[in-house]
Design a protein around this motif. Structure first.
Motif, PDB file in Angstrom:
ATOM      1  N   PRO A 137       0.827  -1.206   0.000  1.00  8.22           N
ATOM      2  CA  PRO A 137       0.000   0.000   0.000  1.00  8.22           C
ATOM      3  C   PRO A 137       0.862   1.257   0.000  1.00  8.22           C
ATOM      4  N   GLU A 138       0.353   2.264  -0.668  1.00  6.00           N
ATOM      5  CA  GLU A 138       0.998   3.571  -0.746  1.00  6.00           C
ATOM      6  C   GLU A 138       2.373   3.525  -1.408  1.00  6.00           C
ATOM      7  N   SER A 139       2.630   2.482  -2.234  1.00  2.00           N
ATOM      8  CA  SER A 139       3.942   2.388  -2.869  1.00  2.00           C
ATOM      9  C   SER A 139       4.231   3.611  -3.739  1.00  2.00           C
ATOM     10  N   PHE A 140       3.177   4.138  -4.438  1.00  2.20           N
ATOM     11  CA  PHE A 140       3.388   5.324  -5.284  1.00  2.20           C
ATOM     12  C   PHE A 140       3.928   6.495  -4.458  1.00  2.20           C
ATOM     13  N   TYR A 141       3.373   6.609  -3.257  1.00  4.61           N
ATOM     14  CA  TYR A 141       3.714   7.786  -2.461  1.00  4.61           C
ATOM     15  C   TYR A 141       5.091   7.666  -1.812  1.00  4.61           C
ATOM     16  N   ASP A 142       5.685   6.481  -1.905  1.00  5.64           N
ATOM     17  CA  ASP A 142       7.079   6.369  -1.482  1.00  5.64           C
ATOM     18  C   ASP A 142       7.980   7.154  -2.428  1.00  5.64           C
ATOM     19  N   ILE A 143       7.550   7.294  -3.657  1.00  9.58           N
ATOM     20  CA  ILE A 143       8.351   8.012  -4.650  1.00  9.58           C
ATOM     21  C   ILE A 143       8.014   9.504  -4.612  1.00  9.58           C
ATOM     22  N   ILE A 144       6.709   9.787  -4.773  1.00  9.10           N
ATOM     23  CA  ILE A 144       6.275  11.182  -4.693  1.00  9.10           C
ATOM     24  C   ILE A 144       5.192  11.251  -3.621  1.00  9.10           C
ATOM     25  N   PRO A 145       5.410  12.045  -2.612  1.00  9.54           N
ATOM     26  CA  PRO A 145       4.443  12.071  -1.518  1.00  9.54           C
ATOM     27  C   PRO A 145       3.067  12.524  -2.002  1.00  9.54           C
ATOM     28  N   LEU A 146       2.040  11.959  -1.420  1.00 10.53           N
ATOM     29  CA  LEU A 146       0.676  12.260  -1.821  1.00 10.53           C
ATOM     30  C   LEU A 146       0.394  13.762  -1.720  1.00 10.53           C
ATOM     31  N   TRP A 147       0.844  14.371  -0.643  1.00  6.56           N
ATOM     32  CA  TRP A 147       0.553  15.804  -0.479  1.00  6.56           C
ATOM     33  C   TRP A 147       1.122  16.613  -1.624  1.00  6.56           C
ATOM     34  N   ALA A 148       2.308  16.194  -2.107  1.00  6.18           N
ATOM     35  CA  ALA A 148       2.929  16.937  -3.211  1.00  6.18           C
ATOM     36  C   ALA A 148       2.093  16.808  -4.481  1.00  6.18           C
ATOM     37  N   GLY A 246     -10.368   5.454   2.999  1.00  8.45           N
ATOM     38  CA  GLY A 246      -9.134   4.999   3.618  1.00  8.45           C
ATOM     39  C   GLY A 246      -8.488   3.810   2.928  1.00  8.45           C
ATOM     40  N   TRP A 247      -8.782   3.642   1.623  1.00  7.09           N
ATOM     41  CA  TRP A 247      -8.134   2.563   0.865  1.00  7.09           C
ATOM     42  C   TRP A 247      -7.014   3.165   0.031  1.00  7.09           C
ATOM     43  N   PRO A 248      -5.781   2.953   0.371  1.00  4.04           N
ATOM     44  CA  PRO A 248      -4.709   3.583  -0.394  1.00  4.04           C
ATOM     45  C   PRO A 248      -4.400   2.838  -1.704  1.00  4.04           C
ATOM     46  N   ALA A 249      -3.901   3.588  -2.678  1.00  3.53           N
ATOM     47  CA  ALA A 249      -3.444   2.998  -3.937  1.00  3.53           C
ATOM     48  C   ALA A 249      -2.155   2.229  -3.652  1.00  3.53           C
ATOM     49  N   PRO A 250      -1.670   1.360  -4.520  1.00  8.37           N
ATOM     50  CA  PRO A 250      -2.310   0.921  -5.770  1.00  8.37           C
ATOM     51  C   PRO A 250      -3.458  -0.058  -5.523  1.00  8.37           C
ATOM     52  N   TYR A 251      -4.384  -0.019  -6.485  1.00  7.10           N
ATOM     53  CA  TYR A 251      -5.558  -0.890  -6.393  1.00  7.10           C
ATOM     54  C   TYR A 251      -5.360  -2.093  -7.294  1.00  7.10           C
ATOM     55  N   ILE A 311       1.425   2.074 -19.242  1.00  8.15           N
ATOM     56  CA  ILE A 311       2.743   1.498 -18.937  1.00  8.15           C
ATOM     57  C   ILE A 311       2.944   1.437 -17.425  1.00  8.15           C
ATOM     58  N   LEU A 312       2.536   2.504 -16.761  1.00  5.98           N
ATOM     59  CA  LEU A 312       2.662   2.528 -15.301  1.00  5.98           C
ATOM     60  C   LEU A 312       1.913   1.345 -14.682  1.00  5.98           C
ATOM     61  N   LEU A 313       0.719   1.094 -15.215  1.00  9.35           N
ATOM     62  CA  LEU A 313      -0.061  -0.038 -14.716  1.00  9.35           C
ATOM     63  C   LEU A 313       0.704  -1.349 -14.930  1.00  9.35           C
ATOM     64  N   ALA A 314       1.321  -1.464 -16.104  1.00 12.34           N
ATOM     65  CA  ALA A 314       2.014  -2.707 -16.442  1.00 12.34           C
ATOM     66  C   ALA A 314       3.257  -2.927 -15.584  1.00 12.34           C
ATOM     67  N   VAL A 315       3.944  -1.863 -15.228  1.00 19.44           N
ATOM     68  CA  VAL A 315       5.239  -2.030 -14.543  1.00 19.44           C
ATOM     69  C   VAL A 315       5.190  -1.645 -13.068  1.00 19.44           C
ATOM     70  N   ARG A 316       3.994  -1.476 -12.530  1.00 21.80           N
ATOM     71  CA  ARG A 316       3.921  -0.870 -11.200  1.00 21.80           C
ATOM     72  C   ARG A 316       4.524  -1.732 -10.089  1.00 21.80           C
ATOM     73  N   THR A 317       4.645  -3.021 -10.320  1.00 22.95           N
ATOM     74  CA  THR A 317       5.246  -3.852  -9.265  1.00 22.95           C
ATOM     75  C   THR A 317       6.752  -3.984  -9.450  1.00 22.95           C
ATOM     76  N   THR A 318       7.301  -3.459 -10.528  1.00 27.17           N
ATOM     77  CA  THR A 318       8.718  -3.645 -10.827  1.00 27.17           C
ATOM     78  C   THR A 318       9.523  -2.393 -10.471  1.00 27.17           C
ATOM     79  N   GLY A 319      10.802  -2.489 -10.698  1.00 30.46           N
ATOM     80  CA  GLY A 319      11.684  -1.365 -10.412  1.00 30.46           C
ATOM     81  C   GLY A 319      11.519  -0.201 -11.369  1.00 30.46           C
TER      82      GLY A 319
END
Lengths: 369, 466
Positions: A137-148, A246-251, A311-319
């Motif tokens: 959960p919230e893996s996207f926000y590890d890169i760019i914070p949600l608030w930003a 209160g369900w964080p991405a990714p879905y 593409i983001l959807l396709a690679v979202r679990t990878t580096g």
């Protein structure tokens, strides 16, 4: 509207149309012409934005080039339309963004991607940026914070909405209606916008590159438009999931935001690439060549938003997730920034023109045979 | 490039509605077809490219026509405008056939405007083509191409070489080069001769220099003359043509619909000497516009001037040219190069003779007339007194000529001895004088072209294939 060569020529052409009226079955422009005996610059701006550029009238015109009068309504109105975008731009100082609009849109796109990439790489350790985050959960926000994301998104998109609104207001005042806007007029205008009824040459489609009618352009635009709306719905659902439920991405793939976004993205890709391809086969005669840049740049930007999203959807679990997301958000940032200074404004002014047409729908044509 | 070695089943001379209907019908019946159009592609379609509708009989409302327009009413209308100068059997056959053309036209790609939209007060009697006649012509050419009809543009028929009452070969110029082609049957659909000013001059003298030809410059009557010179029977008065009042600033050719002017019933019309010469309010304009071309052609210099005031100006459709406008009648007269004193005198006299009293109603004969003038204005007479004043110069605009080849009900061309030519058919303006010997009914030319085009195509194909 200012009195320019384009406005003067459009007036000349509309006076020929008003004495002919053969095209009145094609679209909303000609019935609107018939309500007028004289055409102010504001009237011409209204008619220009009412024109959906289906080109039916060009092929049907007995006065089209090489006739000595050289009537070419799609082209004449496209010229005025392009000038009207600059005329109504808000703030006024940014009107020049519509000159060489293709370059402007492309540059903003490049800058948007560069900015998001550089910032996210500077603010992340390489290990985090290029690391595989799986489906935590919230893996996207590890890169760019949600608030930003939210602050930048709301600020840029919010400004764009204000600018579009101010532009629409400028247009409305310049070519203002004579009657009050009733609910029926709003309903009719909305229907015309959602169905693109006027992109149909009376139900037969457009003339893209010959006298033959085709629904291609209308269907491709529908794919792009509804794909765009689905993507917007995906983002909104995600926002609701996160902020209210209160369900964080990714879905997961089978979830409302991802399904909406995937279908929307694919439709947008089909629409934008299809419309881009048509630029190569369309008859250049009824088109304005110098406007092509801005049109193509916007189509490409929308296509890239859709493509990078998929593409983001396709690679979202990878580096590659960090990189893919930065590029995707870079395009979206650029889109938000350039929105009121790109061909996207056509949607606003055309909708306003259709509303005005719906308001005056019960007026009687002047003269008559 | 025409195939010189081939004998086509059917050659169609012309490229307008009647020619296309003949060519498509013949091709659908299995014939190989060559269509020869004298205009370049951009100006193809003869006068059809300037038309807008087709008059069709119908017993009940349909998608493109309101109410009903039955055979007898249609026939009465035709009888009235032609003053009996028609052939009842051919005319009634055409009228009846007009009710059955829509399915075929739609299949051939023609699209119609819905009947209840726009400024169509002919919605009961006439079906309007979506986008007008050029759109119809475009649709037919697309269909012709799809069916494999060979189309030659910039190609004119010079001579149909007849022997023993049949066409043996056809001399053409293909993009300027002479060629001879062969066909088993020939359909002549190449229009009248109104664009041939030298021919027109034989009957009208130098007045033709002041005529405007409303339609195509390619209707030079070459085939018509060629056939009449070879013993084909003529019908229709060669000296007569359909002439309407047009804005004098119209181009010599191809000005089409936009140069017509509907101001006459609400105006005072004078000749260049400043004298009135005819009752401007005799009847509603759709019933009178066709006599005004002739009236103006008989005035000195073939020119007239329509003058109205601010009250009358919004009542008629605009011409493509802006009205000449002035705050006083004298100033208007000077702008139109007329004698201001004389114009003032004519208008003052007119104003003093107005015996209004009825409610002004531009939609019907309202009975507001002048008294004591020669001629009087018998309807819509009102003082011309509210500035600004508006003026338009008017010239005769020629739509078509009446001289035709005589045909029978199979569209076969008849020879002087009354026998049908063996393999020669005709459709459209080149034979319309059989049915329309005088006057005009809006949309009837397209009806004749469509009905006879299809008959000619059918008959030519049948004969060629036997």
């Amino acid at each position: 509207m200012q009195e320019t060569d384009a406005v003067i020529n459009a007036r000349r052409e509309m006076e020929v149309c008003n004495a002919c009226r053969y095209c009145e079955g094609f679209c909303a422009v000609f019935p609107a012409v018939e309500l007028r005996r004289e055409f102010s610059a504001g009237d011409l701006s209204y008619l220009a934005n009412l024109c959906h550029n289906c080109k039916g009238c060009y092929y049907a015109c007995q006065y089209a080039p090489p006739h000595e009068w050289g009537i070419n309504v799609p082209k004449a109105l496209a010229e005025v339309r392009a000038e009207s975008y600059a005329e109504y731009a808000w703030p006024r100082s940014l009107a020049s963004m519509f000159n060489r609009n293709g370059t402007v849109v492309s540059l903003v796109a490049a800058l948007g991607i560069a900015l998001v990439l550089i910032l996210s790489m500077l603010l992340n350790s390489p290990g985090n940026f290029f690391g595989a985050h799986g489906t935590t959960p919230e893996s996207f926000y590890d890169i760019i914070p949600l608030w930003a994301m939210q602050v930048v998104g709301i600020a840029t998109f919010g400004f764009s909405l204000v600018a579009l609104w101010m532009g629409a207001r400028n247009f409305w005042r310049d070519a203002g209606p004579r009657q009050r806007i009733g609910p029926m007029a709003v309903a009719i205008a909305l229907w015309d916008v959602l169905t693109l009824k006027n992109l149909g040459g009376g139900g037969n489609g457009c003339n893209d590159n010959s006298e033959a009618f085709s629904m291609r352009r209308r269907y491709l635009h529908h794919a792009m438009f509804y794909g765009f709306l689905l993507c917007f719905a995906a983002t909104t659902t995600g926002f609701i999931y996160h902020s209210f439920l209160g369900w964080p991405a990714p879905y997961p793939f089978i979830s409302a935001p991802v399904l909406l976004g995937t279908v929307g993205g694919v439709l947008m890709l089909i629409g934008t690439v299809g419309l881009f391809g048509m630029k190569f086969v369309d008859d250049p005669m009824p088109a304005v060549r110098r406007l092509l840049g801005g049109e193509v740049a916007l189509l490409m930007m929308l296509a890239m938003i859709a493509l990078t999203g998929l593409i983001l959807l396709a690679v979202r679990t990878t580096g590659a997730m960090g990189l893919a997301m930065a590029v995707h958000l870079g395009f979206i940032l650029a889109f938000f920034l350039v929105l009121p200074y790109s061909k996207m404004v056509h949607g606003v002014y055309r909708s306003a023109a259709l509303l005005r047409r719906a308001v005056e729908r019960n007026m009687k044509p002047l003269g008559g045979e | 490039m025409p195939d010189r070695t081939k004998t086509y089943d059917v050659l169609v001379a012309g490229g307008g509605n009647a020619a296309l209907c003949a060519a498509i019908t013949a091709r659908q019946a299995g014939a190989s077809v060559l269509l020869v159009e004298s205009a370049p592609k951009a100006f193809r379609g003869g006068n059809s490219r300037h038309t807008r509708n087709l008059r069709a009989m119908h017993d009940q409302p349909n998608a493109v026509l309101t109410d009903a327009y039955k055979e007898d009413e249609y026939w009465d209308d035709l009888l009235r405008v032609t003053g009996g100068n028609t052939d009842e059997a051919l005319a009634r056959m055409t009228i009846r056939a007009s009710s059955g053309v829509f399915g075929w036209m739609r299949d051939a790609g023609v699209r119609f405007q819905p009947s209840l939209t726009g400024t169509l007060n002919l919605g009961r009697t006439n079906a309007f083509f979506l986008g007008g006649g050029k759109a119809l012509v475009n649709a037919y050419y697309l269909t012709a191409e799809r069916l494999g009809i060979e189309v030659l543009y910039d190609t004119e028929v010079i001579s149909m070489n007849m022997e023993d009452g049949a066409v043996r070969s056809i001399d053409i110029t293909y993009k300027g080069f002479p060629e001879t082609v062969h066909a088993r049957c020939v359909v002549a659909s190449s229009g009248g001769f109104q664009a041939n000013l030298e021919w027109m001059r034989e009957y009208w003298g130098d007045a033709v220099d002041n005529f405007v030809i409303r339609g195509t410059p390619y209707n030079r009557g070459r085939v018509l003359k060629n056939l009449l010179d070879q013993g084909v029977q003529a019908i229709g008065d060669p000296t007569q043509c359909h002439a309407v009042a047009l804005d004098a600033r119209a181009p010599k050719f191809d000005g089409g619909i936009t140069t017509r002017l509907d101001s006459v019933p609400y105006s005072v019309v004078v000749n260049r000497n400043g004298d009135r010469f005819y009752d401007e309010g005799e009847d509603v304009w759709p019933k009178r516009y066709a006599i005004w071309g002739r009236l103006i052609a008989q005035q000195p210099g073939q020119i007239a001037y329509s003058i109205c005031d601010a009250k009358a100006f919004p009542l008629f459709m605009p011409s493509v040219f802006p009205a000449i406008k002035a705050d006083t009648l004298e100033e208007l007269a000077i702008k139109m190069k007329l004698d201001p004193v004389k114009i003032r005198e004519t208008i003052d006299q007119f104003n003093a003779s107005v015996r209004a009293g009825q409610v002004f109603d531009n939609l019907k004969l309202d009975g507001n007339a002048t008294a004591g003038l020669t001629p009087n204005k018998t309807n819509w007479a009102r003082s011309v007194d509210k500035p600004p004043f508006y003026g338009y110069p008017l010239r005769p605009g020629i739509t078509f000529t009446y001289l035709s080849v005589k045909v029978n009900d199979k569209a076969q061309v008849l020879m002087d001895n009354g026998q049908p030519a063996g393999n020669l058919f005709a459709s459209g303006e080149i034979m319309s004088g059989n049915i329309l010997g005088k006057g005009y009914l809006a949309g009837f030319g397209m009806t004749i072209g469509t009905v006879f085009g299809r008959i000619a195509g059918q008959e030519a194909a049948r004969r060629a294939r036997n």
